[in-house]
Write a protein that holds these residues in place. Structure first.
Motif, mmCIF file in Angstrom:
data_model
loop_
_atom_site.group_PDB
_atom_site.id
_atom_site.type_symbol
_atom_site.label_atom_id
_atom_site.label_comp_id
_atom_site.label_asym_id
_atom_site.label_seq_id
_atom_site.Cartn_x
_atom_site.Cartn_y
_atom_site.Cartn_z
ATOM 1 N N GLN A 71 47.339 29.817 55.538
ATOM 2 C CA GLN A 71 47.845 30.626 54.428
ATOM 3 C C GLN A 71 46.896 31.792 54.106
ATOM 4 O OE1 GLN A 71 48.417 27.825 51.222
ATOM 5 N NE2 GLN A 71 50.464 27.224 51.946
ATOM 6 N N LEU A 72 45.626 31.628 54.472
ATOM 7 C CA LEU A 72 44.670 32.716 54.220
ATOM 8 C C LEU A 72 45.049 33.997 54.955
ATOM 9 C CD1 LEU A 72 41.264 30.807 54.409
ATOM 10 C CD2 LEU A 72 42.325 31.771 52.362
ATOM 11 N N PHE A 73 45.750 33.848 56.060
ATOM 12 C CA PHE A 73 46.077 35.006 56.888
ATOM 13 C C PHE A 73 47.443 35.619 56.549
ATOM 14 C CE2 PHE A 73 43.139 32.395 59.376
ATOM 15 C CZ PHE A 73 42.152 33.323 59.662
ATOM 16 N N GLU A 74 48.100 35.080 55.554
ATOM 17 C CA GLU A 74 49.404 35.618 55.169
ATOM 18 C C GLU A 74 49.235 36.929 54.412
ATOM 19 O OE1 GLU A 74 51.485 32.664 52.963
ATOM 20 O OE2 GLU A 74 51.730 31.291 54.681
ATOM 21 N N ASN A 75 50.078 37.871 54.715
ATOM 22 C CA ASN A 75 50.084 39.192 54.067
ATOM 23 C C ASN A 75 48.739 39.911 54.219
ATOM 24 O OD1 ASN A 75 51.650 41.140 52.708
ATOM 25 N ND2 ASN A 75 50.661 40.666 50.760
ATOM 26 N N VAL A 76 48.092 39.693 55.371
ATOM 27 C CA VAL A 76 46.821 40.351 55.684
ATOM 28 C C VAL A 76 47.068 41.415 56.746
ATOM 29 C CG1 VAL A 76 44.548 40.038 56.727
ATOM 30 C CG2 VAL A 76 45.397 38.385 55.055
ATOM 31 N N ILE A 77 46.532 42.629 56.531
ATOM 32 C CA ILE A 77 46.752 43.708 57.488
ATOM 33 C C ILE A 77 45.716 43.687 58.606
ATOM 34 C CG2 ILE A 77 45.403 45.393 56.150
ATOM 35 C CD1 ILE A 77 47.509 47.498 57.065
ATOM 36 N N PHE A 78 44.464 43.328 58.296
ATOM 37 C CA PHE A 78 43.447 43.151 59.337
ATOM 38 C C PHE A 78 42.299 42.331 58.767
ATOM 39 C CE2 PHE A 78 42.339 47.312 57.469
ATOM 40 C CZ PHE A 78 41.002 47.128 57.144
ATOM 41 N N ALA A 79 41.442 41.880 59.673
ATOM 42 C CA ALA A 79 40.317 41.031 59.270
ATOM 43 C C ALA A 79 39.020 41.572 59.866
ATOM 44 C CB ALA A 79 40.548 39.591 59.712
ATOM 45 N N VAL A 80 37.907 41.241 59.207
ATOM 46 C CA VAL A 80 36.585 41.645 59.650
ATOM 47 C C VAL A 80 35.697 40.402 59.712
ATOM 48 C CG1 VAL A 80 34.534 43.016 59.137
ATOM 49 C CG2 VAL A 80 36.803 43.946 58.637
ATOM 50 N N ALA A 81 35.130 40.136 60.878
ATOM 51 C CA ALA A 81 34.203 39.012 61.049
ATOM 52 C C ALA A 81 32.780 39.550 61.008
ATOM 53 C CB ALA A 81 34.475 38.305 62.371
ATOM 54 N N ALA A 82 32.009 39.155 59.984
ATOM 55 C CA ALA A 82 30.674 39.725 59.785
ATOM 56 C C ALA A 82 29.716 38.688 59.225
ATOM 57 C CB ALA A 82 30.759 40.924 58.848
ATOM 58 N N SER A 83 29.734 37.481 59.793
ATOM 59 C CA SER A 83 28.888 36.403 59.283
ATOM 60 C C SER A 83 27.470 36.442 59.849
ATOM 61 C CB SER A 83 29.511 35.049 59.611
ATOM 62 O OG SER A 83 29.394 34.776 61.001
ATOM 63 N N GLU A 84 27.248 37.284 60.862
ATOM 64 C CA GLU A 84 25.956 37.391 61.567
ATOM 65 C C GLU A 84 25.682 36.177 62.458
ATOM 66 O OE1 GLU A 84 22.722 39.078 59.101
ATOM 67 O OE2 GLU A 84 24.242 39.260 57.506
ATOM 68 N N ASP A 85 26.683 35.306 62.573
ATOM 69 C CA ASP A 85 26.647 34.186 63.521
ATOM 70 C C ASP A 85 27.724 34.481 64.557
ATOM 71 O OD1 ASP A 85 27.086 31.840 64.961
ATOM 72 O OD2 ASP A 85 26.679 30.533 63.257
ATOM 73 N N HIS A 86 27.320 34.940 65.732
ATOM 74 C CA HIS A 86 28.290 35.446 66.695
ATOM 75 C C HIS A 86 29.341 34.408 67.074
ATOM 76 C CE1 HIS A 86 29.953 37.948 69.800
ATOM 77 N NE2 HIS A 86 29.786 36.989 70.695
ATOM 78 N N SER A 87 28.931 33.192 67.317
ATOM 79 C CA SER A 87 29.911 32.165 67.706
ATOM 80 C C SER A 87 30.906 31.905 66.587
ATOM 81 C CB SER A 87 29.184 30.876 68.100
ATOM 82 O OG SER A 87 28.412 30.368 67.011
ATOM 83 N N ALA A 88 30.417 31.899 65.345
ATOM 84 C CA ALA A 88 31.320 31.702 64.211
ATOM 85 C C ALA A 88 32.273 32.884 64.070
ATOM 86 C CB ALA A 88 30.521 31.500 62.929
ATOM 87 N N ASP A 89 31.747 34.102 64.260
ATOM 88 C CA ASP A 89 32.601 35.292 64.179
ATOM 89 C C ASP A 89 33.693 35.257 65.243
ATOM 90 O OD1 ASP A 89 31.252 36.314 62.025
ATOM 91 O OD2 ASP A 89 29.962 37.643 63.201
#
Length: 463
Positions: A71-89
């Protein structure tokens, strides 16, 4: 071009940012410049404390990546992965893509579907700059260069143009007519008034210009009296550069460097009115009248002068004539040759230990003589700077010595100051004339006399 620049319009959709460290904070700060709602997802329980500076940013704590709800991804236009943990991103990016959401992974081009560029924002006008993630430092330098040439009040000019877009369309029926009108307004006097904070005057002039063109009458142009500085184009002011690039016709002096003349529009008319000793391409009175004549033809006329137009540049005489003819004009100061040449030679014109005053003196007077008020020029703790004094240098040195100035007083003669081939000759009053002849120094030159010259050896950063 491996990446296609696009602009997304907020339409009720939100943006997801995964992470809670410095990188995620910078991404949120960038995205807050838009109208997108932002949701931050973090597995760090203290994430909310990191984002208190931002308004309208929702922070959701997740116990782990596996627990992320679709549900977190509903009505989302784009996402940004920036946790500084590459595998998690990368894992977060995979989940976003499974939901059909494009994702940007910070510091990883290969894992990203899009990039976030450097942006120059001027209201409705924005410029995006990217090196496709290959060289962020270069991207920043390019962005800064573009930022430096865009006027700070460009947004106000854009808003004015938008308000009158429909009215211009009503008055001018063809695309060519509308384009010509807007080019003239957005690069001419209307723009200058807006940039100076005179919005009401700009709006009134825009309407007058529109009525004038619609009724096929020719308006009066304007003259830009611009100081080109001592030669180095990097020393031009932003305003000077803007006017140089929008002029229809340019009257220039011999002291304006070729590097600066190359900045003029290619389709502008170029008129050389340079004056040399005993040889004038055009008499000053003729230059004055020509400026007025060209402006009355509706042209934007650039009078480009070396140094500053009001320091031994006869700029005052030129705008007196324009005022008498009722021609609009504006004056843009330039770095005068004394300041530019002294700085590039490591010679401060004033210094607490050497000089509390400086005098600018012309070595070529109106009556073609070098008769000066010699007693007033010989004073303690004073720097003298002579313009156009190369030919009269022997008389200048002799006149100062005769009034009691020491024969050992240091003298600097700077040829083609601020340019790549700048030459600096250090001498004394007793030897300078002979030293200049031996060195075959050529005009244009600036002559600096005073104990501040002794600082050249220590402070000459260009040598």
């Amino acid at each position: 071009m491996n990446w296609l620049p696009l602009y997304f319009k907020p339409q009720g959709q939100s943006v997801l940012v995964f992470g809670s460290g410095d990188v995620a904070t910078r991404k949120v700060r960038f995205l807050q410049r838009t109208e997108f709602p932002i949701t931050v997802i973090s597995i760090d329980e203290t994430a909310k404390d990191r984002f208190t500076e931002f308004e309208s940013v929702d922070v959701i704590h997740s116990t782990g990546l596996d627990s992320l709800s679709s549900q977190l991804f509903e009505n989302v236009i784009f996402a940004v992965a920036a946790s500084e943990d590459h595998s998690a991103d990368v894992f977060f990016a995979q989940q976003a893509r499974q939901a059909g959401i494009p994702v940007h992974v910070a510091h990883s081009i290969d894992d990203s579907d899009f990039l976030l560029p450097a942006v120059i924002d001027r209201g409705p006008i924005s410029v995006a700059v990217s090196s496709a993630g290959q060289h962020p430092t270069l991207t920043r330098l390019v962005r800064n260069r573009i930022e430096s040439v865009l006027p700070a009040r460009l947004e106000a000019l854009a808003e004015l143009a938008l308000r009158y877009k429909d009215k211009v369309r009503e008055k001018l029926s063809t695309n060519n007519a509308r384009r010509a009108f807007w080019e003239r307004q957005l690069e001419g006097r209307v723009a200058d008034l807006v940039y100076s904070g005179r919005d009401e005057d700009a709006e009134r002039l825009l309407l007058e210009s529109l009525d004038s063109i619609a009724s096929s009458t020719q308006g009066v142009g304007e003259v830009y009296l611009v100081g080109a500085g001592p030669g180095d184009p990097d020393l031009l002011s932003f305003r000077a550069l803007r006017l140089i690039r929008q002029a229809d016709v340019v009257l220039f002096d011999r002291l304006v460097s070729p590097q600066i003349l190359n900045l003029v529009r290619q389709d502008a008319d170029m008129i050389d009115v340079g004056k040399r000793r005993s040889h004038h391409t055009m008499q000053q009175e003729s230059i004055n009248e020509l400026l007025a004549k060209l402006a009355k033809q509706g042209k934007r006329v650039l009078r480009l002068k070396g140094g500053d137009p009001f320091i031994f540049g006869r700029g005052g005489e030129e705008i007196e004539t324009l005022s008498e003819h009722g021609v609009p004009f504006q004056v843009v100061p330039g770095i005068t040759a004394a300041a530019g040449c002294a700085s590039y030679s490591g010679i401060p014109l004033t210094h607490r230990d050497h000089a509390q005053s400086v005098r600018f003196v012309t070595g070529h007077l109106k009556n073609n003589s070098s008769e000066l008020d010699w007693p007033s020029l010989v004073a303690e703790q004073q720097t003298l700077v002579f313009y156009m004094g190369l030919v009269a240098l022997p008389q200048i040195a002799e006149g100062l010595v005769n009034q009691g100035m020491s024969q050992d007083m240091p003298v600097a003669v700077i040829s083609r100051g601020t340019l790549p081939d700048q030459r600096v000759l250090i001498s004394s009053l007793s030897r300078v004339a002979a030293d200049v002849t031996a060195a075959e120094l050529k005009a244009p030159t600036i002559i600096i006399i005073g104990t501040v010259v002794n600082l050249h050896e220590k402070l000459g950063w260009q040598s």
